[in-house]
Design an enzyme around this catalytic site. Structure first.
Site, short mmCIF file in Angstrom:
data_model
loop_
_atom_site.label_atom_id
_atom_site.label_comp_id
_atom_site.label_asym_id
_atom_site.label_seq_id
_atom_site.Cartn_x
_atom_site.Cartn_y
_atom_site.Cartn_z
N SER A 199 31.79 39.21 43.72
CA SER A 199 32.76 39.41 44.79
C SER A 199 32.15 38.79 46.03
O SER A 199 30.94 38.90 46.26
CB SER A 199 33.00 40.91 45.05
OG SER A 199 33.52 41.53 43.90
N CYS A 200 32.96 38.14 46.84
CA CYS A 200 32.48 37.56 48.09
C CYS A 200 33.55 37.81 49.14
O CYS A 200 34.69 37.36 48.98
CB CYS A 200 32.22 36.07 47.93
SG CYS A 200 31.44 35.31 49.37
N VAL A 201 33.18 38.54 50.17
CA VAL A 201 34.15 38.91 51.19
C VAL A 201 33.61 38.64 52.58
O VAL A 201 32.41 38.62 52.81
CB VAL A 201 34.53 40.41 51.08
CG1 VAL A 201 35.21 40.70 49.75
CG2 VAL A 201 33.32 41.30 51.25
#
Length: 126
Positions: A102-104
């Site tokens: 996940s990359c936010v």
């Protein structure tokens, strides 16, 4: 649960461990671009900061007896989503086996840094 600690990564700056090993799985705390030897933030562009973060994570992985090839999942936090491509270039030099991720983008990160990464990795069972 086993607490993992190495002097080759930044010491925890709060009530947490660098990582915890449990049931053959390593869970790291988020790493930011702190230079372990000085305790200072690695200044510079997103590439410079990402490189420091990944070096810190590598040290924690090694202290636990594992490496980037055993990473199951990463969670990546960016202060500016416009840094995504540059972040990805450096990240991809360290993590090549394509784990889940996940990359936010987030509003703020500790100490005003540009990036933080945490991961989950498998441990070799003796």
């Amino acid at each position: 649960m086993d607490k993992i600690h190495t002097d080759k990564a930044p010491a925890a700056i709060g009530p947490y461990s660098q990582a915890v090993a449990y049931n053959g799985v390593l869970y790291t705390s988020g790493q930011i671009p702190i230079i372990p030897e000085t305790g200072e933030i690695r200044e510079g562009c997103i590439r410079c900061q990402t490189s420091q973060v990944m070096n810190n994570l590598q040290a924690v992985l090694e202290a636990a007896g594992t490496d980037f090839t055993k990473v199951i999942k990463t969670t990546c936090f960016l202060a500016d989503i416009q840094d995504f491509a540059a972040f990805n270039e450096v990240y991809g030099q360290f993590i090549t086996d394509k784990p889940a991720r996940s990359c936010v983008a987030v509003k703020d990160l500790p100490k005003g840094v540009k990036v933080e990464v945490e991961l989950i990795a498998a441990l070799d069972q003796a």
